[in-house]
Design an enzyme around this catalytic site. Sequence first.
Site, PDB file in Angstrom:
ATOM      1  N   LYS A 104       0.842  -1.212   0.000  1.00  0.00           N
ATOM      2  CA  LYS A 104       0.000   0.000   0.000  1.00  0.00           C
ATOM      3  C   LYS A 104       0.871   1.254   0.000  1.00  0.00           C
ATOM      4  O   LYS A 104       0.686   2.154  -0.827  1.00  0.00           O
ATOM      5  CB  LYS A 104      -0.915   0.006   1.234  1.00  0.00           C
ATOM      6  CG  LYS A 104      -1.647   1.341   1.417  1.00  0.00           C
ATOM      7  CD  LYS A 104      -2.399   1.427   2.730  1.00  0.00           C
ATOM      8  CE  LYS A 104      -1.557   1.675   3.941  1.00  0.00           C
ATOM      9  NZ  LYS A 104      -1.475   3.068   4.450  1.00  0.00           N
ATOM     10  N   ASN A 105       1.801   1.338   0.934  1.00  0.00           N
ATOM     11  CA  ASN A 105       2.549   2.588   1.064  1.00  0.00           C
ATOM     12  C   ASN A 105       3.510   2.818  -0.104  1.00  0.00           C
ATOM     13  O   ASN A 105       3.841   3.961  -0.419  1.00  0.00           O
ATOM     14  CB  ASN A 105       3.260   2.643   2.421  1.00  0.00           C
ATOM     15  CG  ASN A 105       2.258   2.855   3.559  1.00  0.00           C
ATOM     16  OD1 ASN A 105       1.127   3.264   3.321  1.00  0.00           O
ATOM     17  ND2 ASN A 105       2.657   2.559   4.791  1.00  0.00           N
ATOM     18  N   CYS A 110      -4.241   8.362   9.207  1.00  0.00           N
ATOM     19  CA  CYS A 110      -4.577   7.829  10.528  1.00  0.00           C
ATOM     20  C   CYS A 110      -4.216   8.833  11.627  1.00  0.00           C
ATOM     21  O   CYS A 110      -3.145   9.461  11.586  1.00  0.00           O
ATOM     22  CB  CYS A 110      -3.846   6.519  10.762  1.00  0.00           C
ATOM     23  SG  CYS A 110      -4.561   5.152   9.837  1.00  0.00           S
ATOM     24  N   ARG A 118       1.961  14.497  13.489  1.00  0.00           N
ATOM     25  CA  ARG A 118       2.357  14.333  12.087  1.00  0.00           C
ATOM     26  C   ARG A 118       2.656  15.662  11.367  1.00  0.00           C
ATOM     27  O   ARG A 118       2.005  16.025  10.375  1.00  0.00           O
ATOM     28  CB  ARG A 118       1.312  13.505  11.326  1.00  0.00           C
ATOM     29  CG  ARG A 118       1.012  12.199  12.018  1.00  0.00           C
ATOM     30  CD  ARG A 118       0.124  11.270  11.213  1.00  0.00           C
ATOM     31  NE  ARG A 118       0.860  10.531  10.200  1.00  0.00           N
ATOM     32  CZ  ARG A 118       0.314   9.592   9.421  1.00  0.00           C
ATOM     33  NH1 ARG A 118      -0.958   9.308   9.529  1.00  0.00           N
ATOM     34  NH2 ARG A 118       1.049   8.948   8.546  1.00  0.00           N
ATOM     35  N   ASP A 177       4.213   0.358  12.318  1.00  0.00           N
ATOM     36  CA  ASP A 177       2.952  -0.173  11.793  1.00  0.00           C
ATOM     37  C   ASP A 177       2.666  -1.597  12.270  1.00  0.00           C
ATOM     38  O   ASP A 177       1.548  -2.086  12.091  1.00  0.00           O
ATOM     39  CB  ASP A 177       2.970  -0.154  10.260  1.00  0.00           C
ATOM     40  CG  ASP A 177       3.016   1.258   9.689  1.00  0.00           C
ATOM     41  OD1 ASP A 177       2.748   2.205  10.445  1.00  0.00           O
ATOM     42  OD2 ASP A 177       3.319   1.396   8.494  1.00  0.00           O
ATOM     43  N   ARG A 231      -9.078   0.639   4.401  1.00  0.00           N
ATOM     44  CA  ARG A 231      -8.149   1.593   3.786  1.00  0.00           C
ATOM     45  C   ARG A 231      -6.872   0.909   3.334  1.00  0.00           C
ATOM     46  O   ARG A 231      -6.237   1.359   2.385  1.00  0.00           O
ATOM     47  CB  ARG A 231      -7.760   2.680   4.794  1.00  0.00           C
ATOM     48  CG  ARG A 231      -8.838   3.669   5.059  1.00  0.00           C
ATOM     49  CD  ARG A 231      -8.366   4.665   6.057  1.00  0.00           C
ATOM     50  NE  ARG A 231      -7.159   5.314   5.572  1.00  0.00           N
ATOM     51  CZ  ARG A 231      -6.655   6.418   6.056  1.00  0.00           C
ATOM     52  NH1 ARG A 231      -7.271   7.006   7.068  1.00  0.00           N
ATOM     53  NH2 ARG A 231      -5.586   6.951   5.570  1.00  0.00           N
TER      54      ARG A 231
END
Length: 425
Positions: free
Chosen positions: A23-24, A117, A122, A308, A402
């Site tokens: 995904k990332n 998220c 962040r 993660d 997601r």
Amino acid sequence: MAEKLRIYGGTHLHGVVTVNGGKNAALAIIPAVLLAGEPCTIENLPNVNDINALEDILQSLGAIVSRTENSMTIDPRRINSTVVSEAFASRLRASYYFVGAMLGVYGKADVALPGGCAIGARPIDQHIKGFEALGATVSTDDGHIVADANGGLVGSEIYLDMPSVGATINIMLAAASAKGNTTIVNVAKEPHIVDLANFLNAMGGWVKGAGTDTIRIRGGRPMHGCTYAIIPDQIETGTLMIAAAATRGDVLIRGALPTHMEALTAKLLEMGAKVDEGIGEDSIRVRAEGVLRHVNIKTQPYPGFPTDLQQPMSALLSTAKGTSVINETLFENRHRHLDELRKMGGISSVEDNRRIATIEGVPALHGASVTATDLRAGAALVIAGLMADGITDIYDIKYIDRGYEHLEQKLCALGAIIERMSADE
Ligand code: EPZ
């Protein structure tokens, strides 16, 4: 319609499962297609909602996008806007990669502040520092990142205060279009940084050093379209590895790269699970039985233990023998799922400004109604539900959707009993 997952716990996972593309990695590579100026096809894409959100942004800019379940062809030639509105940008974190890409290619970008998220503050100061070093002016007034290349970006030397994944990617995207050479020092080394560098090179770029502390880029080279396959998802692989150990199962994970998993593998071995790397193929087999031992975890940038995966690990540690400590060094609010695990009988406390969690192993978790607070929190609750006696209902599974493609279907194919149903049932 809001949905929930209902998990009938207590089964052992057995069998073979294949991981999806990362995904990332995909979230960095899709905006990078703008640099090609020609159609690109991205393969091995995970079919998850964050990718849908990027597709919507591309279409809102004027790109032509066609899609199969696991690939996307993007033609950027008709892009006629450099503005990403809040409605699009707030759906995910990676929307801010359009700043780096558009700044380099079109000389300007106006992208609403990103979502993603809610795991802490962040900040994006390192992204902005990088863009400014390349010659851009940047403001973040009124909830938008507005950047102007002032007639063209110029290569520079940039030192990151911390190895930020997002800042490394965003600066790489901008620097690849800048005139001259850029050196970025103290960069992130995650596998998806290397994947982005490989993609930029496949389009005709010149990027060296990805995977080390320093990336060098010769910017402004002519780029062209290409077909590119994304690397396997490191975090999905880890989630499945932890689920296998947590259910005292025996699972062969195909399409996984063992070298990306060393920090997790070391911890699972320390706990008493068995982890075998595939010989002659990209696979990992995880087995466990009986009582597993407690371990301590400190999250760190790659190749350290990934933040993660600390949340999924905390579910496994909930029934390990002894006391485990998880020190979350990257994000300040990534232990909220422990409140939910407590509803299932988990015993834990969080101290030191919400960073350090102490988990006392209990003999068993019990089914309960719980709510996902972010993507990996959701994965942790799924693992806890698989381990627990009785029925666990997980609400707010939009977070899980997601980032995990068909997670419950994959787990059911391994013997789990999970139903997706209306949250009202
Ligand atoms: C990426 O987030 C991932 N997201 C996250 O995955 C992942 O947890 C994180 O990297 C760490 O591996 C995407 O790839 C879309 P960072 P990112 O910039 O880029 C500080 C998931 O579950 N920092 O590496 O936002 C920051 O506060 C998600 O898939 C600054 O101070 O993470 C943090 O403490 C969640 N200033 C640290 O750096 C900046 O300008 C690392 O953050 C940038 C970051």
